[in-house]
Design a protein around this motif. Structure first.
Motif, PDB file in Angstrom:
ATOM      1  N   ARG A 293     112.690  31.689  61.573  1.00  0.00           N
ATOM      2  CA  ARG A 293     113.805  31.030  60.890  1.00  0.00           C
ATOM      3  C   ARG A 293     114.880  30.579  61.884  1.00  0.00           C
ATOM      4  O   ARG A 293     115.450  29.499  61.740  1.00  0.00           O
ATOM      5  CB  ARG A 293     114.406  32.010  59.877  1.00  0.00           C
ATOM      6  N   ALA A 294     115.130  31.419  62.912  1.00  0.00           N
ATOM      7  CA  ALA A 294     116.185  31.100  63.881  1.00  0.00           C
ATOM      8  C   ALA A 294     115.683  30.144  64.962  1.00  0.00           C
ATOM      9  O   ALA A 294     116.465  29.614  65.742  1.00  0.00           O
ATOM     10  CB  ALA A 294     116.711  32.387  64.518  1.00  0.00           C
ATOM     11  N   GLY A 295     114.357  29.945  65.014  1.00  0.00           N
ATOM     12  CA  GLY A 295     113.788  29.077  66.037  1.00  0.00           C
ATOM     13  C   GLY A 295     113.898  29.665  67.439  1.00  0.00           C
ATOM     14  O   GLY A 295     114.075  28.959  68.422  1.00  0.00           O
ATOM     15  N   VAL A 296     113.816  30.993  67.522  1.00  0.00           N
ATOM     16  CA  VAL A 296     113.859  31.655  68.830  1.00  0.00           C
ATOM     17  C   VAL A 296     112.660  32.596  68.930  1.00  0.00           C
ATOM     18  O   VAL A 296     111.904  32.759  67.975  1.00  0.00           O
ATOM     19  CB  VAL A 296     115.172  32.459  69.017  1.00  0.00           C
TER      20      VAL A 296
ATOM     21  N   VAL B 183     115.270  37.865  69.240  1.00  0.00           N
ATOM     22  CA  VAL B 183     115.761  38.572  68.056  1.00  0.00           C
ATOM     23  C   VAL B 183     115.957  40.047  68.383  1.00  0.00           C
ATOM     24  O   VAL B 183     116.996  40.643  68.073  1.00  0.00           O
ATOM     25  CB  VAL B 183     114.777  38.424  66.873  1.00  0.00           C
ATOM     26  N   SER B 184     114.966  40.595  69.052  1.00  0.00           N
ATOM     27  CA  SER B 184     115.022  42.003  69.402  1.00  0.00           C
ATOM     28  C   SER B 184     116.245  42.289  70.288  1.00  0.00           C
ATOM     29  O   SER B 184     116.944  43.275  70.110  1.00  0.00           O
ATOM     30  CB  SER B 184     113.724  42.379  70.114  1.00  0.00           C
ATOM     31  N   ARG B 185     116.505  41.376  71.233  1.00  0.00           N
ATOM     32  CA  ARG B 185     117.660  41.562  72.112  1.00  0.00           C
ATOM     33  C   ARG B 185     118.981  41.481  71.359  1.00  0.00           C
ATOM     34  O   ARG B 185     119.908  42.237  71.627  1.00  0.00           O
ATOM     35  CB  ARG B 185     117.638  40.502  73.228  1.00  0.00           C
TER      36      ARG B 185
ATOM     37  N   LYS C 285     122.459  31.834  66.158  1.00  0.00           N
ATOM     38  CA  LYS C 285     121.296  31.455  65.335  1.00  0.00           C
ATOM     39  C   LYS C 285     120.653  32.684  64.671  1.00  0.00           C
ATOM     40  O   LYS C 285     120.299  32.650  63.487  1.00  0.00           O
ATOM     41  CB  LYS C 285     120.229  30.771  66.206  1.00  0.00           C
ATOM     42  N   VAL C 286     120.492  33.725  65.468  1.00  0.00           N
ATOM     43  CA  VAL C 286     119.835  34.933  64.941  1.00  0.00           C
ATOM     44  C   VAL C 286     120.714  35.601  63.887  1.00  0.00           C
ATOM     45  O   VAL C 286     120.234  35.973  62.802  1.00  0.00           O
ATOM     46  CB  VAL C 286     119.498  35.919  66.084  1.00  0.00           C
TER      47      VAL C 286
END
Lengths: 319, 319
Positions: B10-13, B18-20, B35-36
């Motif tokens: 969804r965030a395009g990453v 995301v984990s970070r 974004k996240v």
């Protein structure tokens, strides 16, 4: 969540009658059977769990972060958590992590998104300051020695565990005493090393870094401990093995290494698991099930509390 | 249920990003962090689990009925169920029953009230005809040898287990062979007795009712088996012990009873648990974790299936 007791109360019959209706037992009067069926339908309609969640903003689901499901230590804690959860109408969502930070994050993310009411952390790799950021979303309870006003915690005093075990071995005449841990960077590894060093200093004994054996959690890890130990000079004459599983493996495999226990190496375990009794292992009893119950109580409690539990040294035949 | 992968998409990453963000790792650009965070807020709002439940009529909660949490057999099955549940975004609700019918009924009641999407039954006391009445409310999957079009099931062929073990002992020269079970009225006790009797008939051996030892599930139950066995005349020269825990206890405690293994009594276990390897126990390997995964797959599947799993005899040193 409706349980059998609720149904009995609503239907005005005994729990036994409800149980008989659910189980299609023949000896139930038609009148009572109808009452129970009606209660089931009503509660199913009125108390639909999801509808209740939305109105109360509660899920009645508690996340449980634990590294392994197949280790007796965590199994005992989980039994305590689970029995108390049943009694309090809570669902448990399990997060077996194998110490993978991402798995722990899944639970924290669900707490943040209100998909969990609270999280019990039985062991972790996520740093404390990260957990602190998630407390705003719901209670996080730790199974670790932690005095904190951010988290409730349930624990035994690991300094006390180490002091009792080490002094007991000292009294029995041992001067070369080693110990095992699972993770060098584990939550209690530092307090254990500090307590160990203080013990050595108190008795004017030298520190030997090779006397700390890591990676020891499961039964078969004992082979690695034995392999390392046999190469040391001088080799420890006593070991504090901080997992009865590993201690059991140590006793079982020692013979193949030509090591006689307790004559050549005394062993004291930790937890007092069933295998400890069978193998007559001297160990330290930890009330794991009661601690699991306390974890569940705390995650539901509006009050933060740091609850210590007592330990007991159990003398058997390996020291 | 939103997981880290969904958020990344969804965030395009990347998942790592995301984990970070979740872990407050410093090396994330501000743009990506925003974004996240936005993806987290959006999914928390849009995909609130409870709202999803109401609209889809699904809870994504699967009930697991199992008698004990602290037995390695069920722990291995639960690991398989749990890993697959995580992969499929399902919550597990545990019902440890200690073979209490009322605890099993709680799970069935929740299925009836649509608080569970399905139920996995690892072992039970509730009669089959009662379970059949609950299939209308949702899938019930059994961990037992059952060919049924009402239930999916996952199992090993217990006739095959008994035949392989008994014929192996016979080939090794044994004629007085006993076996252990946990419950006389257990799901597989009848097929085991039939297979045992057929084996005896095939080899023209007499039946001795005292050669079936019940109540044997945990390590310490071995003491009771040993006590009974030592009083028999003639005493069995070989035992099929249908739990590696009990077989392990048997090996550990035999010496205290003056019994040498395998010389005076050969032992073959069941499950191939870690302790079996440590004690060099001859046993039969059962793929419990894979079977747990299959149980979770089946409870989510629209198709009913009866899935057999293969067994393997592992020769070690106790026969």
């Amino acid at each position: 969540m409706t349980n059998i007791k609720d149904l009995a109360k609503r239907a005005g019959v005994s729990v036994t009658t409800v149980s008989r209706v659910l189980n299609h037992h023949p000896y139930v009067s038609e009148a009572k059977r109808i009452k129970v069926e009606r209660a089931i339908d009503e509660t199913g309609y009125l108390q639909n769990m999801n509808a209740v969640h939305l109105s109360k903003g509660k899920t009645n689901v508690i996340g449980v972060i634990l590294p392994f499901l197949d280790h007796p230590y965590f199994a005992q804690v989980l039994i305590g958590i689970s029995e108390k959860a049943q009694a309090k109408g809570q669902t448990l969502m399990l997060f077996p992590t194998n110490y993978d930070a991402e798995k722990e994050q899944e639970a924290l993310l669900m707490l943040r998104q209100k998909q969990l009411d609270g999280v019990i952390v039985c062991s972790r790799v996520t740093p404390l300051h990260v957990l602190e950021d998630y407390v705003q979303y719901g209670p996080i309870v730790l199974l670790e020695q932690r005095k904190s006003d951010q988290f409730s915690s349930v624990f035994v005093d690991h300094q006390d565990v180490f002091n009792q075990a080490l002094e007991y071995l000292y009294q029995k005449g041992h001067r070369n005493i080693g110990y095992t841990i699972y993770r060098r960077n584990g939550t209690h590894s530092k307090v254990r090393e500090e307590t160990y060093r203080a013990f050595l200093a108190r008795h004017d004994l030298p520190f030997n870094k090779d006397y700390c054996f890591d990676g020891a959690l499961y039964l078969e890890d004992s082979i690695d401990v034995l392999t390392k130990l046999m190469k040391l000079e001088p080799s420890p004459t006593a070991l504090l093995i901080t997992s009865d599983q590993v201690a059991a493996g140590f006793l079982i495999h020692a013979k193949a290494f030509g090591l006689t226990i307790p004559e050549e190496c005394a062993v004291i375990g930790l937890n007092d698991e069933p295998i400890a009794k069978a193998l007559k292992l001297t160990t330290i009893h930890i009330p794991l099930k009661a601690m699991g119950e306390a974890l569940l109580d705390q995650v539901l409690s509006p009050h933060r509390e740091n609850r210590p539990f007592d330990i007991t040294l159990i003398e058997r035949q390996t020291v």
